[in-house]
Design an enzyme around this catalytic site. Structure first.
Site, short mmCIF file in Angstrom:
data_model
loop_
_atom_site.label_atom_id
_atom_site.label_comp_id
_atom_site.label_asym_id
_atom_site.label_seq_id
_atom_site.Cartn_x
_atom_site.Cartn_y
_atom_site.Cartn_z
CE1 TYR B 126 -3.87 -2.27 0.18
CE2 TYR B 126 -4.74 -0.48 1.42
CZ TYR B 126 -4.76 -1.79 0.59
OH TYR B 126 -6.11 -2.12 0.51
CB SER B 127 2.78 2.88 2.57
OG SER B 127 1.87 2.90 3.71
CD GLU B 242 -4.54 -1.96 8.30
OE1 GLU B 242 -4.85 -1.48 7.14
OE2 GLU B 242 -3.29 -2.01 8.62
CG ASN B 379 -4.01 6.80 15.91
OD1 ASN B 379 -4.43 5.89 15.39
ND2 ASN B 379 -4.06 6.65 17.44
CD GLU B 380 -1.54 12.42 14.01
OE1 GLU B 380 -1.79 11.28 13.39
OE2 GLU B 380 -0.58 12.76 14.92
#
Lengths: 373, 393
Positions: B126-127, B242, B379-380
């Site tokens: 993915y990343s 996920e 989390n942002e």
């Protein structure tokens, strides 16, 4: 009111800065901390040449007659460069014990050596059951002719693998946790009855587990009355490490701000996101507050016992909390990159984490502060 | 409203407990330093696969257990309590569900059984260096040439790719449309010429993630899941999955038990650390947060059992779950005092690390766990999702 540095102190900072910039890069830190022996004797000698060891020590014993402010200056720069050499344990702790507690002969013998960079000293005080209480000692010392012998064991003695002398705390009288009956000794690292197990620490330093069996030792200061001396010297060490932490935090704040200006996501530098801006402002404020409290403790080391202790505990609380916040957020804002061993950010975070533990964490010092009234 | 368990459910719990008690000792490995090889990771997977319990959340026709939500909850809770090794999510929880939801029959036949058996180890492409939080900006390019796509580019933070047999990737197949509309979901055999894996060492010294490079890699068109340029839909489906697994309530409960044991063993001024106000309050605070999260998760599960898909609320589970996991590792570091210092990876597998056993890896786990607020959508990003999708801001 004046927070400016003297000309000597400014020169000192400039020379440390220059030396570290030229010689003590992040790559250098990684290389020396990961290969035997885990530190650089060459850098140690250069630190002595630059007068860093002599700076805070009395002129009568080979020093330059400075004091805690000089240590603060040196340590902030050391913190910025992740220096691993045992400067605090040798100069501030070792030097402090001899300077405040040693006989004239001991001062003559040890302070001159320390100032010249000719000795490395490690401080063996921690015991597993004692946590952060310096008086909770199972290690004992008993009188043996004109000297003493020590038996027992010490945990996580930072810098011990490179030391030629150890300062060891031991019980000479009283019950296991009595304030009275604690004494401080200097022990030759090669003396008989010593066994060591050396290992690297998570933050790139090295430490040893040390066992003593009837090891010959020489008393520093007054027998049974060592706790006051230990607290004075470790409060001075706390001030030194506070400055180291400020140096580390400054690097993290700068690195994070710079990264947030160049790292683009969603078509803009991430530093444009208000949630991250405010986070970085909080990192910055935490760092400035930590710098302020480092000035405070440094300037109060010479005051009365209660004042000094409160200042040292206040510094530990502020630095411990700020170090955690700044370290965690620097990693967070760097994202995956912050998690890597390759980037310097994580290494400062690790150093800051362990500096919170050293000489007692936030909880310990909040309690100590409150109990001092 | 009812949160008690029926006699049948209690009987099921007994069955799970006795299975765990009988089979876990067969692994013979517990410490972090012992989980190094591919087989170490796969041992428990294989035992569960044999039993038919490796993918409780899959539909029965593909090998799921057919358990209801409560049974799955009990199973997870008991597994965590018994400290069963966590299963790798890449096949079971990520690509597996994508394949059985969006894949064709051949893909289901080819891949699903091999995920269940542990024969294929999957990793997640993915990343990318330039596409982290902004995943849709990914640049790895796939160009169709006859029966193949030719893939060029780079993926990063690929967990345990060094062991992987297959990688599922998001690739750009159309650069000329809105970012989300030009992405395709491809499956590649890691042995394909042109794929190179380069290790990334993380803070605690572990080789956990990697960079994966694609240099003119030929991927057969039959390895495309779903339609070309529709990959973003499948990617989001996977991310929501996920996130829901990410809360880790049962494991955090176990971690709190562990923390209490440590705080009972550690002493300060002659008394147990747990007897001090300051530390016991910290444990209690974390436990309270976890209780709330447990019920948040149960509410989500109850919704799911009525057939409603997990929505953006799953971001709450991700944020709070990872914050609690991180807090617990932080408290272990506090609890063990000076024995957080030794660098555990310096010592050999059979060597004694200085300090009590529970202190080993305390700092390493704390450093490593910082990843939890970064991965799976930071989390942002999760807070952004709640702000936008739930609060309508």
């Amino acid at each position: 009111m004046d927070f400016s540095f003297t000309e000597e102190q400014t020169l000192l900072r400039n020379s440390v800065q220059k030396y570290l910039a030229d010689n003590y890069t992040f790559e250098h830190f990684k290389k020396i901390s990961r290969t035997e022996p885990g530190w650089s004797q060459k850098d140690w000698k250069q630190f002595a040449e630059l007068g860093l060891m002599a700076a805070p020590l009395p002129e009568a014993y080979g020093g330059l007659g400075g004091g805690p402010v000089d240590v603060m200056v040196v340590m902030e720069e050391f913190g910025k460069a992740l220096v691993v050499e045992p400067y605090v344990s040798t100069v501030v702790v070792g030097g402090g014990f001899f300077n405040h507690g040693g006989s004239d002969a001991q001062k003559e013998e040890w302070l001159n050596k320390i100032a010249a960079g000719e000795t490395v000293i490690a401080f063996a005080f921690a015991e597993p059951q004692g946590r952060f209480n310096f008086a909770d000692l199972k290690t004992t010392a008993k009188k043996d002719g004109s000297g003493y012998t020590i038996s027992g064991s010490k945990a996580v003695v930072l810098g011990a693998p490179w030391a030629d002398a150890l300062i060891v705390t031991a019980r000479t009288a009283g019950g296991q946790r009595d304030a009275k009956g604690v004494s401080v000794f200097v022990v030759d690292k090669k003396a008989k009855g010593i066994t060591t197990r050396d290992y690297p620490t998570v933050d790139g330093l090295h430490a040893s587990e040390i066992a003593f069996e009837n090891t010959p030792a020489t008393l520093i200061g007054t027998a049974d009355d060592g706790l006051k001396l230990i607290e004075q010297v470790t409060d001075e060490a706390i001030a030194a490490h506070a400055s180291e932490a400020v140096g580390a935090m400054r690097v993290l704040v700068n690195a994070t701000v710079e990264y947030s200006k160049t790292r683009k996501q969603f078509g803009v530098p991430i530093g444009k996101f208000q949630v991250l801006q405010h986070r970085m402002v909080d990192m910055f404020m935490n760092t400035e507050q930590s710098a302020s409290i480092t000035y405070m403790v440094t300037l109060k080391l010479g005051e009365g016992e209660v004042e000094r202790k409160k200042a040292a505990s206040a510094a530990k609380v502020q630095i411990g909390k700020a170090g955690r916040f700044v370290g965690q957020q620097a990693v967070q804002i760097h994202g995956g990159m912050g998690m890597t061993d390759e980037l310097n950010v994580g290494h400062y975070f690790k150093r800051l984490t362990m500096l919170d533990t050293l000489y007692g964490n936030v909880d310990h010092h909040l309690k100590r502060y409150a109990e001092l009234g | 409203m009812d949160v008690t368990f029926t006699p049948e459910e209690e009987a099921f719990r007994k069955e799970v407990q006795s299975f765990l008690a009988e089979n876990l000792p067969k692994l013979g490995k517990t410490s972090r330093r012992e989980f190094e090889t591919k087989e170490d990771f796969l041992g428990w997977h294989r035992i569960l696969a044999k039993k038919g319990w490796v993918a409780p959340h899959w539909p029965t026709q593909y090998g799921g257990t057919g358990w209801n939500v409560t049974q799955r909850y009990i199973y997870n809770e008991e597994s965590a309590r018994a400290e069963a090794p966590a299963l790798l999510p890449f096949g079971l929880s990520m690509v597996g569900p994508v394949i059985f939801t969006y894949g064709n029959e051949e893909q289901k036949k080819k891949f699903l059984p091999r995920i269940l058996s542990g024969e294929d180890w999957w990793c997640q492409g993915y990343s990318e260096p330039g596409a982290g939080s902004d995943l849709a900006s990914l640049k790895t390019r796939a160009v169709r040439e006859g029966d193949h796509y030719i893939v060029n580019g780079q993926k990063t933070w690929t967990t345990l790719a060094q062991y992987a047999d297959w990688i599922f990737c998001l690739v750009r197949t159309n650069p000329d449309v809105k970012q989300q509309e030009g992405i395709t979901f491809l499956l590649s055999d890691m042995k394909t010429p042109g794929i190179t894996v380069k290790p990334i060492i993380v803070l605690d010294g572990a080789h956990e993630v990697n960079e994966v490079f694609f240099d003119n890699v030929k991927v057969p068109v039959e390895n495309r899941v779903g339609e070309e340029n529709k990959g973003w839909t499948y990617a989001k489906f996977l991310l929501v999955n996920e996130r829901s697994g990410i809360a880790g309530v049962a494991r955090s409960k176990k971690a709190i038990e562990r923390l209490k044991e440590i705080a009972r063993a550690e002493t300060t001024d002659g008394k147990p650390l747990i007897a001090t106000d300051e530390f016991s309050r910290k444990i209690a605070e974390t436990e309270v947060e976890l209780s709330a999260l447990e019920y948040t998760e149960l509410r989500t599960l109850a919704q799911e059992s009525k057939g409603q898909m997990a929505g953006p609320e799953s971001s709450i589970l991700k944020i709070k779950g990872t914050e609690i996991q991180q807090r617990l590792t932080e408290l272990v570091v506090e609890a063990v005092g000076y024995y957080a210092y030794p660098y555990d990876r310096f010592f050999g597998e059979n060597e004694y690390v200085p300090g009590p056993d529970y202190a080993e890896a305390a700092a390493g786990n704390y450093f490593n766990m910082r990843k939890a607020s970064i991965y799976g959508g930071s989390n942002e990003i999760q807070r952004g999702i709640i702000a936008k999708a739930v609060l309508g801001l």
